[in-house]
Design an enzyme around this catalytic site. Structure first.
Site, PDB file in Angstrom:
ATOM      1  N   LYS A 124      31.673   0.479  68.105  1.00 17.65           N
ATOM      2  CA  LYS A 124      32.674   0.856  67.097  1.00 17.65           C
ATOM      3  C   LYS A 124      33.941   0.017  67.288  1.00 17.65           C
ATOM      4  O   LYS A 124      34.161  -0.550  68.350  1.00 17.65           O
ATOM      5  CB  LYS A 124      32.998   2.336  67.239  1.00 17.65           C
ATOM      6  CG  LYS A 124      31.783   3.222  66.899  1.00 17.65           C
ATOM      7  CD  LYS A 124      32.203   4.573  66.388  1.00 17.65           C
ATOM      8  CE  LYS A 124      31.007   5.439  66.020  1.00 17.65           C
ATOM      9  NZ  LYS A 124      30.458   5.157  64.704  1.00 17.65           N
ATOM     10  N   HIS A 145      18.383   4.814  66.071  1.00 21.53           N
ATOM     11  CA  HIS A 145      18.361   3.818  64.996  1.00 21.53           C
ATOM     12  C   HIS A 145      17.783   2.466  65.423  1.00 21.53           C
ATOM     13  O   HIS A 145      16.834   1.968  64.818  1.00 21.53           O
ATOM     14  CB  HIS A 145      19.781   3.557  64.481  1.00 21.53           C
ATOM     15  CG  HIS A 145      20.478   4.778  63.916  1.00 21.53           C
ATOM     16  ND1 HIS A 145      19.812   5.782  63.268  1.00 21.53           N
ATOM     17  CD2 HIS A 145      21.791   5.116  63.889  1.00 21.53           C
ATOM     18  CE1 HIS A 145      20.692   6.692  62.862  1.00 21.53           C
ATOM     19  NE2 HIS A 145      21.892   6.319  63.239  1.00 21.53           N
ATOM     20  N   ASP A 188      25.024  33.322  60.750  1.00 25.86           N
ATOM     21  CA  ASP A 188      25.011  32.908  62.151  1.00 25.86           C
ATOM     22  C   ASP A 188      23.555  32.587  62.483  1.00 25.86           C
ATOM     23  O   ASP A 188      22.726  33.490  62.638  1.00 25.86           O
ATOM     24  CB  ASP A 188      25.547  34.050  63.030  1.00 25.86           C
ATOM     25  CG  ASP A 188      25.454  33.713  64.510  1.00 25.86           C
ATOM     26  OD1 ASP A 188      24.964  32.603  64.838  1.00 25.86           O
ATOM     27  OD2 ASP A 188      25.856  34.555  65.341  1.00 25.86           O
ATOM     28  N   VAL A 189      23.237  31.283  62.569  1.00 25.59           N
ATOM     29  CA  VAL A 189      21.830  30.889  62.751  1.00 25.59           C
ATOM     30  C   VAL A 189      21.280  31.270  64.120  1.00 25.59           C
ATOM     31  O   VAL A 189      20.082  31.156  64.362  1.00 25.59           O
ATOM     32  CB  VAL A 189      21.644  29.364  62.529  1.00 25.59           C
ATOM     33  CG1 VAL A 189      21.900  28.972  61.095  1.00 25.59           C
ATOM     34  CG2 VAL A 189      22.503  28.549  63.487  1.00 25.59           C
ATOM     35  N   HIS A 242      18.370   8.235  59.517  1.00 26.14           N
ATOM     36  CA  HIS A 242      18.564   7.628  58.194  1.00 26.14           C
ATOM     37  C   HIS A 242      18.317   6.124  58.185  1.00 26.14           C
ATOM     38  O   HIS A 242      18.142   5.535  57.123  1.00 26.14           O
ATOM     39  CB  HIS A 242      19.946   7.986  57.615  1.00 26.14           C
ATOM     40  CG  HIS A 242      21.094   7.210  58.198  1.00 26.14           C
ATOM     41  ND1 HIS A 242      21.666   7.518  59.403  1.00 26.14           N
ATOM     42  CD2 HIS A 242      21.769   6.131  57.742  1.00 26.14           C
ATOM     43  CE1 HIS A 242      22.654   6.666  59.652  1.00 26.14           C
ATOM     44  NE2 HIS A 242      22.733   5.808  58.652  1.00 26.14           N
TER      45      HIS A 242
HETATM   46  C1  BG6 Z   1      25.220   7.612  62.449  1.00 22.98           C
HETATM   47  C2  BG6 Z   1      26.107   7.598  63.643  1.00 22.98           C
HETATM   48  O1  BG6 Z   1      23.939   8.063  62.771  1.00 22.98           O
HETATM   49  O2  BG6 Z   1      25.114   6.282  61.931  1.00 22.98           O
HETATM   50  C3  BG6 Z   1      27.478   7.068  63.285  1.00 22.98           C
HETATM   51  O3  BG6 Z   1      26.237   8.923  64.163  1.00 22.98           O
HETATM   52  C4  BG6 Z   1      27.369   5.713  62.628  1.00 22.98           C
HETATM   53  O4  BG6 Z   1      28.303   6.998  64.440  1.00 22.98           O
HETATM   54  C5  BG6 Z   1      26.350   5.740  61.495  1.00 22.98           C
HETATM   55  O5  BG6 Z   1      28.638   5.365  62.134  1.00 22.98           O
HETATM   56  C6  BG6 Z   1      26.090   4.325  60.997  1.00 22.98           C
HETATM   57  O6  BG6 Z   1      25.255   4.386  59.871  1.00 22.98           O
HETATM   58  P1  BG6 Z   1      25.274   3.222  58.792  1.00 22.98           P
HETATM   59  O7  BG6 Z   1      24.237   3.622  57.814  1.00 22.98           O
HETATM   60  O8  BG6 Z   1      26.653   3.191  58.214  1.00 22.98           O
HETATM   61  O9  BG6 Z   1      24.946   1.959  59.532  1.00 22.98           O
END
Ligand code: BG6
Length: 459
Positions: free
Chosen positions: A330, A231, A85-86, A169
């Protein structure tokens, strides 16, 4: 950027979807290219998980990323799993003491919902921590400018900024990093990378994926916070930044925040500052998609948008007057993800051509990774007719997935591809007027059919 320092990677939230779907396969791609990496893996989560099951998941997910079988099996046989449990200070202190080994810094990777990560960091603030502890925090970083500021303050009381890795990412995507090569490694782009030559820029992340069972997180976030706040604004910052003297964590991030500080929501003529919409039932590639509000766990009264569009301006001599449109949603038809750069028309076209010259267009795709440049050429058949020809290429796929790139930086202690605290705050600052105007109902929540390209009225 990588070095060979031994390190222990502790994934908090190890039983969750992010760990299984993205983190471990990303690590797998990294291990394939860097078999020398000395990393020990520990999983921990609130959920009780049989250690054998954890090991199986680790070896499968690493192999999914392409990690060689012996390497994946060795790592799986050495990893352990703890139920934790963090948010419990005593449990956290005992756990850290157990995983701490001299000469092996620990990375605590919070693959947890934002509110729990924040609580856990509050717990860390009251503990004696292992030397050199690094914290990796998933996006979204906070839920507003005020909460991001508060979270940054809290983190600063735990470890120094260069031990904090805010994860996005998109900064690990090969085409995003490629922007640096395209711009600064060529003679022909940088001189026209400005408002004198570029009419508009669109940064788009349209997804065919719908909710995919993520209502618990997504219905409280929506497209603006999920995709644009982090992003797409970061991609824009790299697209628009000045030239770095050197690609290192200080220089790159200083110049990213420099662009972001000059950015504000569009207030001039000709562009709608922001739009939002939500999908209704439809089909994508023969797959039936229910109405967003009918998805399990969705509370329709929250008015969560599944498609968001914001137009901003970068108020600098280089970019003044150029609309940067950021859009993500989406359940959309074509799922285009990338950057579209529309250049201005030529200043003058000699008389004698039968038709006009279309402006040049450059398209940088994220997935697949492509570059296309449309140029005006003489048409086949009649040399005084002009037509568009596209010069294009598909870039070879990067051997390391975005999460692998990001982990590489975290494991080697290089924050180059991590979001610095001031950058995270700037991204929230830019979007605050949009969040306010949406909250006050000034911007209608439009609808689009799943599988379409968005509300028809937007085109
Ligand atoms: C994530 C989002 O950070 O990025 C997701 O939470 C999204 O909702 C995803 O689908 C998209 O990443 P990528 O690399 O597939 O463009």
């Amino acid at each position: 950027m990588s070095d060979n320092q031994p390190v222990t990677l502790v994934i908090l939230g190890a039983s969750g979807d992010l760990t299984h779907r993205l983190l471990l396969p990303g690590l797998g791609t990294l291990l394939r290219t860097r078999p020398d990496l000395d990393v020990k893996l520990v999983g921990a989560a609130f959920e009780a998980l049989d250690e054998a099951e954890w090991r199986k998941r680790v070896s499968e997910a690493l192999a999914d990323g392409g990690c060689r079988v012996e390497r994946a099996e060795r790592m799986a046989s050495e990893t352990r799993y703890a139920q934790l449990d963090v948010t419990d200070p005593a449990a956290m202190a005992a756990f850290l003491a157990e995983v701490d080994e001299a000469g092996r810094p620990i990375v605590l990777y919070f693959a947890l919902p934002p509110a729990i990560s924040q609580k856990a960091c509050g717990v860390l603030a009251g503990l004696d921590l292992p030397e050199g502890l690094r914290l990796a925090i998933e996006k979204p970083f906070g839920s507003s400018l005020a909460s991001a500021q508060e979270f940054n303050k809290l983190l600063a009381s735990v470890v120094p900024e260069d031990q904090i890795f805010r994860v996005d990412h998109y900064l690990g995507k090969a085409t995003v990093l490629n922007l640096l090569g395209i711009r600064f490694g060529n003679r022909i782009f940088e001189p026209v990378w400005n408002a004198n030559n570029i009419e508009r820029v669109e940064i788009i992340a349209d997804e065919q994926l719908a909710l995919e069972g993520r209502a618990g997180y997504y219905d409280g976030a929506g497209a603006l916070k999920d995709m644009i706040q982090s992003h797409l604004l970061l991609v824009m910052a790299i697209f628009a930044m000045e030239e770095p003297a050197n690609i290192d964590a200080v220089e790159l991030r200083d110049l990213m925040v420099h662009s972001l500080r000059a950015t504000k929501v569009w207030s001039g003529e000709g562009e709608v500052p922001s739009r939002r919409a939500r999908y209704t039932a439809g089909s994508i590639d023969g797959r039936e998609v229910p109405d967003y509000t009918a998805e399990e766990g969705v509370d329709a009264s929250r008015n969560t948008e599944t498609l968001a569009q914001v137009t901003v301006e970068i108020c600098s001599a280089r970019w003044a007057g150029v609309p940067f449109r950021l859009r993500s949603g989406k359940a959309l038809g074509d799922g285009f993800r990338g950057i579209v750069v529309k250049f201005k028309p030529v200043a003058h076209l000699p008389g004698g051509f039968h038709n006009g010259a279309e402006p040049n267009l450059m398209v940088i795709g994220f997935a697949p990774e492509t570059i296309g440049l449309s140029v005006t050429t003489n048409a086949e058949g009649d040399r005084w007719d002009l037509e568009q020809t596209t010069l294009g290429t598909e870039l070879s796929e990067s051997p390391i997935r975005p999460y692998g790139e990001i982990l590489d930086g975290i494991l080697s202690g290089d924050p180059l591809l991590s979001v610095r605290g001031d950058i995270a705050e700037e991204c929230w600052r830019i979007l605050t007027p949009v969040l306010d105007s949406w909250a006050s109902g000034e911007v209608p929540l439009d609808e689009y059919t799943a599988g379409s390209y968005g509300p028809t009225a937007w085109n």
